[in-house]
Design a protein around this motif. Structure first.
Motif, PDB file in Angstrom:
ATOM      1  N   ALA A 198     -12.897  20.998  36.742  1.00  0.00           N
ATOM      2  CA  ALA A 198     -13.718  19.896  37.281  1.00  0.00           C
ATOM      3  C   ALA A 198     -12.577  19.153  38.261  1.00  0.00           C
ATOM      4  O   ALA A 198     -11.560  18.822  37.561  1.00  0.00           O
ATOM      5  N   ALA A 199     -13.054  18.797  39.546  1.00  0.00           N
ATOM      6  CA  ALA A 199     -11.992  17.928  40.473  1.00  0.00           C
ATOM      7  C   ALA A 199     -12.216  16.562  40.162  1.00  0.00           C
ATOM      8  O   ALA A 199     -13.372  15.929  40.545  1.00  0.00           O
ATOM      9  N   LEU A 200     -11.131  15.875  39.480  1.00  0.00           N
ATOM     10  CA  LEU A 200     -11.394  14.478  39.365  1.00  0.00           C
ATOM     11  C   LEU A 200     -11.295  13.569  40.556  1.00  0.00           C
ATOM     12  O   LEU A 200     -12.167  12.429  40.560  1.00  0.00           O
ATOM     13  N   ALA A 201     -11.004  14.201  41.482  1.00  0.00           N
ATOM     14  CA  ALA A 201     -11.230  13.648  42.971  1.00  0.00           C
ATOM     15  C   ALA A 201     -12.655  13.575  43.403  1.00  0.00           C
ATOM     16  O   ALA A 201     -12.930  12.378  43.932  1.00  0.00           O
ATOM     17  N   ASP A 202     -13.378  14.409  42.907  1.00  0.00           N
ATOM     18  CA  ASP A 202     -14.946  14.354  43.072  1.00  0.00           C
ATOM     19  C   ASP A 202     -15.649  13.393  42.207  1.00  0.00           C
ATOM     20  O   ASP A 202     -16.728  13.164  42.503  1.00  0.00           O
ATOM     21  N   LEU A 203     -14.911  12.861  41.222  1.00  0.00           N
ATOM     22  CA  LEU A 203     -15.773  12.274  40.193  1.00  0.00           C
ATOM     23  C   LEU A 203     -15.154  10.826  40.145  1.00  0.00           C
ATOM     24  O   LEU A 203     -15.533  10.076  39.274  1.00  0.00           O
ATOM     25  N   THR A 204     -14.492  10.406  41.005  1.00  0.00           N
ATOM     26  CA  THR A 204     -13.854   8.802  41.097  1.00  0.00           C
ATOM     27  C   THR A 204     -13.880   8.347  42.337  1.00  0.00           C
ATOM     28  O   THR A 204     -13.991   9.072  43.594  1.00  0.00           O
ATOM     29  N   SER A 205     -14.206   7.036  42.393  1.00  0.00           N
ATOM     30  CA  SER A 205     -14.543   6.459  43.647  1.00  0.00           C
ATOM     31  C   SER A 205     -13.471   6.551  44.548  1.00  0.00           C
ATOM     32  O   SER A 205     -13.379   6.151  46.062  1.00  0.00           O
ATOM     33  N   LEU A 206     -12.025   6.557  44.096  1.00  0.00           N
ATOM     34  CA  LEU A 206     -10.974   6.747  45.225  1.00  0.00           C
ATOM     35  C   LEU A 206     -10.845   7.931  45.754  1.00  0.00           C
ATOM     36  O   LEU A 206     -10.013   8.257  46.447  1.00  0.00           O
ATOM     37  N   GLY A 207     -11.454   9.116  45.249  1.00  0.00           N
ATOM     38  CA  GLY A 207     -11.170  10.159  45.501  1.00  0.00           C
ATOM     39  C   GLY A 207      -9.763  10.698  45.336  1.00  0.00           C
ATOM     40  O   GLY A 207      -9.299  11.584  46.269  1.00  0.00           O
ATOM     41  N   ILE A 208      -9.334  10.503  44.225  1.00  0.00           N
ATOM     42  CA  ILE A 208      -7.793  10.821  44.128  1.00  0.00           C
ATOM     43  C   ILE A 208      -7.868  11.617  42.694  1.00  0.00           C
ATOM     44  O   ILE A 208      -8.612  10.990  41.647  1.00  0.00           O
ATOM     45  N   GLY A 209      -7.023  12.522  42.311  1.00  0.00           N
ATOM     46  CA  GLY A 209      -6.891  13.109  40.951  1.00  0.00           C
ATOM     47  C   GLY A 209      -6.957  14.753  40.976  1.00  0.00           C
ATOM     48  O   GLY A 209      -7.474  15.191  41.837  1.00  0.00           O
ATOM     49  N   GLY A 210      -6.363  15.247  40.027  1.00  0.00           N
ATOM     50  CA  GLY A 210      -6.279  16.510  39.690  1.00  0.00           C
ATOM     51  C   GLY A 210      -7.427  17.205  39.092  1.00  0.00           C
ATOM     52  O   GLY A 210      -8.505  16.505  39.194  1.00  0.00           O
ATOM     53  N   SER A 211      -7.336  18.179  38.420  1.00  0.00           N
ATOM     54  CA  SER A 211      -8.551  18.778  37.821  1.00  0.00           C
ATOM     55  C   SER A 211      -8.163  19.044  36.417  1.00  0.00           C
ATOM     56  O   SER A 211      -7.140  19.192  35.846  1.00  0.00           O
ATOM     57  N   THR A 212      -9.431  19.341  35.645  1.00  0.00           N
ATOM     58  CA  THR A 212      -9.226  19.603  34.212  1.00  0.00           C
ATOM     59  C   THR A 212     -10.701  20.381  33.721  1.00  0.00           C
ATOM     60  O   THR A 212     -11.883  20.080  34.673  1.00  0.00           O
ATOM     61  N   ASP A 213     -10.805  20.565  32.629  1.00  0.00           N
ATOM     62  CA  ASP A 213     -12.078  20.885  32.097  1.00  0.00           C
ATOM     63  C   ASP A 213     -13.030  19.739  31.635  1.00  0.00           C
ATOM     64  O   ASP A 213     -12.326  18.638  31.087  1.00  0.00           O
ATOM     65  N   LEU A 214     -14.013  19.774  32.242  1.00  0.00           N
ATOM     66  CA  LEU A 214     -15.108  18.569  31.896  1.00  0.00           C
ATOM     67  C   LEU A 214     -16.098  18.904  30.782  1.00  0.00           C
ATOM     68  O   LEU A 214     -16.839  20.104  31.032  1.00  0.00           O
ATOM     69  N   LEU A 215     -16.391  18.048  29.779  1.00  0.00           N
ATOM     70  CA  LEU A 215     -17.408  18.299  28.638  1.00  0.00           C
ATOM     71  C   LEU A 215     -18.574  17.236  28.969  1.00  0.00           C
ATOM     72  O   LEU A 215     -18.252  16.222  28.843  1.00  0.00           O
ATOM     73  N   ARG A 216     -19.688  17.682  29.285  1.00  0.00           N
ATOM     74  CA  ARG A 216     -20.842  16.894  29.588  1.00  0.00           C
ATOM     75  C   ARG A 216     -21.647  16.715  28.350  1.00  0.00           C
ATOM     76  O   ARG A 216     -22.351  18.158  27.794  1.00  0.00           O
ATOM     77  N   ILE A 217     -21.623  15.627  27.836  1.00  0.00           N
ATOM     78  CA  ILE A 217     -22.412  15.364  26.626  1.00  0.00           C
ATOM     79  C   ILE A 217     -24.012  14.993  26.787  1.00  0.00           C
ATOM     80  O   ILE A 217     -24.191  14.111  27.240  1.00  0.00           O
ATOM     81  N   LYS A 218     -24.862  15.906  26.084  1.00  0.00           N
ATOM     82  CA  LYS A 218     -26.418  15.634  26.242  1.00  0.00           C
ATOM     83  C   LYS A 218     -26.809  14.914  25.237  1.00  0.00           C
ATOM     84  O   LYS A 218     -27.986  14.157  25.284  1.00  0.00           O
TER      85      LYS A 218
END
Ligand code: EPU
Length: 302
Positions: free
Chosen positions: A23-43
């Motif tokens: 997952a691209a952290l740039a897409d998950l942050t309001s600054l639009g900056i950051g590399g990627s990693t595995d994202l665990l979404r907890i239901k």
């Protein structure tokens, strides 16, 4: 960080945790900056103790992500997985003057929903982006109010005890952009006690705050809000402005020309650019004012 071990992948599915690779952290942050990693979404909140035990047993480092609106993430592959709560439906349930809110709820939508039900008090926070959990952890504040004032109870995952606990509001200290939660506590839900107010009156307050914000902050641009905390009795924005630093940039990282404590990503800024700009400004303010500015933005792996 990539999770490839099939035993872990299978167990994650059993725990109802969704695994998103790269997952691209740039897409998950309001600054639009950051590399990627595995994202665990907890239901399910209840799966957290087992999930954290699983990660610990398999030496998978991790961090908790809220709405990503006060966060600067380093470039490149992150050396940890990222955990995020999935927002349930409904995420706010009202019971008289009490609002039971999931930590993954959007702060602004929660305030609007409460307002429509004649519950006010948090008008000042209406334009603050992010989740309720993030606002709680940082004790978000604006225009003379802070979320901590309304907290009756918090449900959280405590990394230290590896259990889900419930704290009363008076067991938590809420200070200026700081709380007594441990850095690895994860906010799960909160009960807020809000004063009754007619919707029309709340709306008026919301309009005033929105107008103030629109006239002084770069709302349409990618930012993490204020980059520095205000030092006691002073304004970081005013100091940076007085030094003539508005529009100063490193690459695409730029000091807003509207509010000098907002640093914006004007295109394809990297974390490296942003951190150079932050360090440069901190040094100049230190030299001119003898004040060491403290980050308001949370920085990961940079
Ligand atoms: N000012 C300037 N130039 C600037 C910016 C501000 O001269 O470029 C002056 C203003 O004219 C004003 C004073 O500095 O006289 C304070 O400015 P403002 O009212 O914008 O408040 P602030 O202290 O800069 C704080 C919070 C904001 C919050 C506003 C409104 C911090 C670090 N910032 O900003 O919160 O929205 O008050 O209550 O506490 C955030 O937390 O990310 C944030 C944006």
């Amino acid at each position: 960080m990539r999770i490839r071990d099939p035993r872990i992948v299978t167990r994650l599915a059993e725990l109802d945790v969704e695994l998103l690779h790269g997952a691209a952290l740039a897409d998950l942050t309001s600054l639009g900056i950051g590399g990627s990693t595995d994202l665990l979404r907890i239901k399910k909140h209840e799966s957290l103790p087992d999930l954290l035990n699983l990660l610990q047993a398999n030496h998978v480092p991790h961090k908790f992500l809220g709405g990503g609106s006060n966060l600067l993430v380093g470039d490149g592959e992150l050396p940890c997985a990222v955990l995020q709560l999935v927002r349930p439906e409904p995420d706010v349930v009202l019971d008289g003057n009490f609002a039971h809110v999931d930590a993954a709820a959007d702060l602004g939508r929660m305030i609007t929903f409460c307002a429509k039900n004649d519950l006010g008090g948090m008008e000042g926070l209406i334009g603050v982006p992010g989740t309720v959990g993030g606002a709680l952890r940082m004790n978000a504040g604006a225009y003379g109010m802070q979320i901590g004032s309304y907290v009756r109870e918090v449900k959280l995952y405590r990394a230290a005890s590896r259990t889900i606990e419930v704290l009363r509001g008076d067991q938590i200290s809420f200070e200026y952009r700081h709380t007594s939660f441990a850095p690895d506590d994860m906010m799960l839900a909160v009960i807020l006690k809000l004063p009754s107010k007619p919707f029309k009156e709340i709306l008026q307050g919301i309009r005033i705050c929105n107008e103030k914000r629109r006239s002084s902050q770069p709302l349409g641009q990618k930012s993490a809000g204020c980059i520095f905390k205000n030092p006691p009795g002073a304004s970081a924005g005013r100091m940076i402005d007085e030094l003539g630093l508005k529009s100063l940039s490193v690459g695409d990282a730029q000091i807003s020309d509207r509010h000098a404590n907002f640093f914006v990503n004007a295109g394809h800024a990297t974390a490296k650019d942003m951190l150079m700009l932050v360090a440069d400004v901190r040094e100049r303010v230190q030299k001119s004012y003898g004040v060491s500015l403290e980050n308001e933005v949370v920085v990961w792996n940079a």
